[in-house]
Design a protein around this motif. Sequence first.
Motif, PDB file in Angstrom:
ATOM      1  N   TYR A  96       0.818  -1.224   0.000  1.00 41.91           N
ATOM      2  CA  TYR A  96       0.000   0.000   0.000  1.00 41.91           C
ATOM      3  C   TYR A  96       0.853   1.276   0.000  1.00 41.91           C
ATOM      4  O   TYR A  96       0.772   2.080  -0.927  1.00 41.91           O
ATOM      5  CB  TYR A  96      -0.971   0.007   1.180  1.00 41.91           C
ATOM      6  N   ASP A  97       1.708   1.445   1.030  1.00 46.06           N
ATOM      7  CA  ASP A  97       2.457   2.709   1.144  1.00 46.06           C
ATOM      8  C   ASP A  97       3.283   2.978  -0.125  1.00 46.06           C
ATOM      9  O   ASP A  97       3.349   4.119  -0.596  1.00 46.06           O
ATOM     10  CB  ASP A  97       3.395   2.683   2.364  1.00 46.06           C
ATOM     11  N   VAL A 100       1.123   4.407  -2.844  1.00 47.50           N
ATOM     12  CA  VAL A 100       0.835   5.840  -2.634  1.00 47.50           C
ATOM     13  C   VAL A 100       2.027   6.659  -3.118  1.00 47.50           C
ATOM     14  O   VAL A 100       1.874   7.677  -3.814  1.00 47.50           O
ATOM     15  CB  VAL A 100       0.543   6.116  -1.135  1.00 47.50           C
ATOM     16  N   ASP A 103       2.257   6.657  -6.878  1.00 47.90           N
ATOM     17  CA  ASP A 103       1.235   7.548  -7.429  1.00 47.90           C
ATOM     18  C   ASP A 103       1.675   9.007  -7.323  1.00 47.90           C
ATOM     19  O   ASP A 103       1.408   9.808  -8.211  1.00 47.90           O
ATOM     20  CB  ASP A 103      -0.084   7.296  -6.682  1.00 47.90           C
ATOM     21  N   LYS A 104       2.356   9.329  -6.217  1.00 44.88           N
ATOM     22  CA  LYS A 104       2.825  10.695  -5.996  1.00 44.88           C
ATOM     23  C   LYS A 104       3.967  11.043  -6.963  1.00 44.88           C
ATOM     24  O   LYS A 104       4.047  12.144  -7.490  1.00 44.88           O
ATOM     25  CB  LYS A 104       3.312  10.819  -4.540  1.00 44.88           C
ATOM     26  N   GLN A 150      -6.680   3.888  -4.099  1.00 49.40           N
ATOM     27  CA  GLN A 150      -5.814   5.057  -4.246  1.00 49.40           C
ATOM     28  C   GLN A 150      -5.617   5.389  -5.737  1.00 49.40           C
ATOM     29  O   GLN A 150      -5.735   6.528  -6.169  1.00 49.40           O
ATOM     30  CB  GLN A 150      -4.456   4.755  -3.591  1.00 49.40           C
TER      31      GLN A 150
END
Length: 323
Positions: A96-97, A100, A103-104, A150
């Motif tokens: 997960y992290d 993110v 995606d950033k 996300q």
Amino acid sequence: MKVLVTGGAGYVGTVLVPQVLAAGHRVRVLDSLMYDQTILMNHFLDPKFEFIRGDIRDSDCLKTALKDVDCVIHLAAIVGAPACSKNPELAKEINYDAVVQLDKLRNRSQKIIFASTGSAYGAVEGICTEDTPLNPLSVYGVTKTDAEKQLLDSGNVVVYRFATGFGLSPRLRLDLLVNDFAFQAIKNGQLIVYEKGFKRTFVHVHDMSRAVVHALGNFDNMAGNAFNVGSEELNFTKEEVCLAIKRHVDYNLHFSEVGSDPDKRDYVVSYEKIRQAGFITNISLDQGVLEIIRGAVMLEDRTPFANVGSFPWLKQTTNGRRR
Ligand SMILES: NC(=O)c1ccc[n+]([C@@H]2O[C@H](COP(=O)([O-])OP(=O)(O)OC[C@H]3O[C@@H](n4cnc5c(N)ncnc54)[C@H](O)[C@@H]3O)[C@@H](O)[C@H]2O)c1
């Protein structure tokens, strides 16, 4: 296109990478080689292939890997409920992290094809479509579901909720149900199965890879959507899988009342949406079982943990059947 495949040295990735290269794309793989894989070695002669050994949690490494890339195929993960339960913090960081962060760090024009899972659904009543509410029950299911949400919220993504893979790959996984059952039947001559009536859904690893190549070629039509990836013809109860193996391997089959699936997968899945998007699978359960039986001869008939061979059936037979 220039394509970044994270986790490209894994079970799916090692089948996918040659397919993406064959489709004419340039491929950069980012993988931490957590299983000490050397199996992508044969691609280094190809100038269209590049490899970065690194961790998707490392932002500098990810920035380098993303440079000049048109599309990311995101496979890297701690895969499966048992592996994630063993180290839930690590599973969250990677599954997960790191998504993110990816995606950033990507620019908005960089596309993503995200490998999600049917474990996102949890226990399902009736036919499971992409509109069935997500209700993951394991750490694996939760981390993958949070990650796909996300990306779907962010956009420019195709999410694939894969059925359970089966078949041979250079980075072989014997923890997958069909592969596990077939190898136990071949190797031990017996199989003990719980929840025999539970309905599961499967897809051959070559078809998983074909589906990803399909998304690369049809990205704009598919973007913003999640798709179940598999086939209604590959919806089987666990008992049906056992009987399919029994057609080719003579082994003792026992059903047990003890044991349960952490993801509570007992569902009939619809693949209408991906069919409408132009993709259908090619490989049947029977073809996959025969492939595993034929391929078993390439596995060592000794294990590092035994002084005697563990596949006596291979020596007794000429046609792959135990007697
Ligand atoms: N195989 C299946 O049946 C199946 C079903 C549904 C979904 N999926 C999804 O498909 C993807 C691929 O699965 P697989 O079966 O090939 O698993 P796998 O475990 O064989 O491959 C995962 C790869 O990711 C790499 N990796 C792990 N952590 C990393 C990190 N921090 N940085 C860089 N690389 C890292 C590993 O070295 C490995 O090569 C996963 O995202 C999984 O959730 C697989």
